[in-house]
Write a protein that holds these residues in place. Structure first.
Motif, PDB file in Angstrom:
ATOM      1  N   ASP A  96      97.040  99.506  42.619  1.00 57.50           N
ATOM      2  CA  ASP A  96      95.587  99.409  42.618  1.00 57.50           C
ATOM      3  C   ASP A  96      95.026  99.945  43.932  1.00 57.50           C
ATOM      4  O   ASP A  96      95.264  99.382  45.001  1.00 57.50           O
ATOM      5  N   SER A 148      91.654 100.404  44.311  1.00 58.12           N
ATOM      6  CA  SER A 148      90.419  99.642  44.467  1.00 58.12           C
ATOM      7  C   SER A 148      90.230  98.847  43.188  1.00 58.12           C
ATOM      8  O   SER A 148      91.095  98.844  42.307  1.00 58.12           O
ATOM      9  N   GLU A 149      89.098  98.173  43.068  1.00 55.79           N
ATOM     10  CA  GLU A 149      88.825  97.421  41.854  1.00 55.79           C
ATOM     11  C   GLU A 149      88.592  98.339  40.656  1.00 55.79           C
ATOM     12  O   GLU A 149      88.714  97.903  39.508  1.00 55.79           O
ATOM     13  N   LYS A 150      88.278  99.609  40.922  1.00 53.48           N
ATOM     14  CA  LYS A 150      87.939 100.535  39.839  1.00 53.48           C
ATOM     15  C   LYS A 150      88.958 101.650  39.624  1.00 53.48           C
ATOM     16  O   LYS A 150      88.883 102.361  38.627  1.00 53.48           O
ATOM     17  N   THR A 151      89.902 101.831  40.529  1.00 52.96           N
ATOM     18  CA  THR A 151      90.861 102.933  40.400  1.00 52.96           C
ATOM     19  C   THR A 151      92.281 102.440  40.656  1.00 52.96           C
ATOM     20  O   THR A 151      92.498 101.520  41.461  1.00 52.96           O
ATOM     21  N   PHE A 200      90.725 105.162  35.924  1.00 48.79           N
ATOM     22  CA  PHE A 200      89.361 104.870  36.385  1.00 48.79           C
ATOM     23  C   PHE A 200      88.767 103.830  35.438  1.00 48.79           C
ATOM     24  O   PHE A 200      88.571 104.106  34.255  1.00 48.79           O
ATOM     25  N   LYS A 201      88.463 102.651  35.949  1.00 50.82           N
ATOM     26  CA  LYS A 201      87.882 101.591  35.138  1.00 50.82           C
ATOM     27  C   LYS A 201      86.373 101.779  35.058  1.00 50.82           C
ATOM     28  O   LYS A 201      85.704 101.944  36.076  1.00 50.82           O
ATOM     29  N   THR A 202      85.828 101.747  33.842  1.00 57.90           N
ATOM     30  CA  THR A 202      84.389 101.848  33.663  1.00 57.90           C
ATOM     31  C   THR A 202      83.771 100.458  33.725  1.00 57.90           C
ATOM     32  O   THR A 202      84.469  99.454  33.914  1.00 57.90           O
ATOM     33  N   GLY A 203      82.454 100.380  33.524  1.00 57.68           N
ATOM     34  CA  GLY A 203      81.788  99.095  33.618  1.00 57.68           C
ATOM     35  C   GLY A 203      82.010  98.209  32.415  1.00 57.68           C
ATOM     36  O   GLY A 203      81.636  97.045  32.436  1.00 57.68           O
ATOM     37  N   ILE A 233      89.112 102.273  30.108  1.00 64.20           N
ATOM     38  CA  ILE A 233      89.786 102.878  31.257  1.00 64.20           C
ATOM     39  C   ILE A 233      90.086 104.332  30.886  1.00 64.20           C
ATOM     40  O   ILE A 233      90.641 104.607  29.818  1.00 64.20           O
ATOM     41  N   SER A 243      90.510  92.699  33.333  1.00 65.43           N
ATOM     42  CA  SER A 243      89.560  93.691  33.833  1.00 65.43           C
ATOM     43  C   SER A 243      88.288  93.762  33.009  1.00 65.43           C
ATOM     44  O   SER A 243      87.403  94.555  33.325  1.00 65.43           O
ATOM     45  N   PRO A 263      84.614  92.857  31.908  1.00 59.05           N
ATOM     46  CA  PRO A 263      83.498  92.263  32.651  1.00 59.05           C
ATOM     47  C   PRO A 263      83.175  90.879  32.117  1.00 59.05           C
ATOM     48  O   PRO A 263      83.385  90.588  30.937  1.00 59.05           O
TER      49      PRO A 263
END
Length: 273
Positions: A153, A155-158, A205-208, A212, A259, A261
């Motif tokens: 990981d 970051s929280e998004k990648t 790449f995690k989206t909102g 992914i 992951s 939301p």
């Protein structure tokens, strides 16, 4: 029939691992106690490319019935072309430090390429004939795949993923044409059934929401069947080429994955209230 049997045998480890890694109640993924799990379905689209390997050069002397000595020089150069790729399957990720990613599924691969062939014939060092041909091939395959790897990981998004996997490919539609021939050397082609160990690398790449997006690359590194001195390249005509896959995978998280939301809850009501 024997190809079907081999295909079934290669599928067995996939299903065995799939059962071994199935999370039990309260035990987490892989039965290791990891409770934070991302899992779901994926589908992917991309391209294959047959990366040209080494060229083949030969020089052969022979004598005809009139006792004349000839020399024939040959040059064969593999050429690569792009083909289509598509896949579907399931994935799971947990928070362990080493093996924390697996996926398994089905894929379609279209391998395309060719070979530029030249030959020259000499009599007493004088050129008397030349030949040039452009060979082509096309192979449509159905594949079973099983991968394990490590997710890092950023970051929280990648995140990054790399690892190894097994693929069992069956070539169900084949086309080969116009290949040049080296004297006394028959053409060689990849087997109708191929089992390989491959390497893969991806960046997620995690989206909102629950999606992914992960661009990936993949290439074989070890031939299991047919075993040909561990060559991970495919034979076509007089040369060999390396399959290379470039794809974008769309991973849809199952509800309840770590992951996902949080659900909007303005009243702050929980199941315990």
């Amino acid at each position: 029939m024997y190809k079907l049997i081999l295909l079934i045998v290669c599928c067995i480890p996939m299903f065995v691992f799939g059962q071994a890694y199935k999370p039990g109640k309260g035990s987490g993924l892989y039965g290791t106690g990891a409770e934070n799990i991302d899992k779901g379905w994926y589908f992917g689209l991309g391209a294959t490319y047959m990366f040209p390997y080494l060229s083949e050069e030969e020089s052969i002397d022979y004598t005809d019935s009139l006792n004349q000595t000839f020399t024939q020089d040959y040059t064969a150069k593999p050429t690569g072309k792009f083909g289509l790729f598509a896949e579907i399957g399931m994935f799971r990720m947990n928070d362990k430090k080493v093996i924390n990613y697996i996926d398994y599924g089905l894929s379609y691969k279209w391998f395309r390429g060719g070979e530029d062939f030249e030959s020259a014939t000499f009599l007493n060092n004088s050129l008397i004939a030349t030949q040039q041909t452009e060979a082509s091939y096309s192979s449509h395959t159905a594949s079973l795949n099983f991968n394990i790897g490590n997710r890092y990981d950023m970051s929280e998004k990648t995140f990054l993923v790399n690892g190894i996997g097994l693929n069992a490919d069956y070539f169900f539609i084949k086309s080969r044409s116009n290949g040049g021939v080296i004297l006394d050397q028959p053409h060689e082609f990849v087997s109708d059934f191929v089992g390989e160990l491959h390497y893969f690398f991806g960046m997620g790449f995690k989206t909102g929401k629950r999606l992914i997006i992960m661009p990936m690359i993949e290439t074989p590194i070890f031939a299991i069947y047919e075993f040909n001195h561990i060559k991970s390249t495919h034979n076509y005509f007089n040369t060999r080429s390396r399959p290379f896959i470039i794809k974008v995978r769309f991973m849809i998280l199952k509800k309840g994955s770590k992951s996902c939301p949080p659900v909007y809850n303005p009243m702050g009501i929980t199941p315990d209230m």
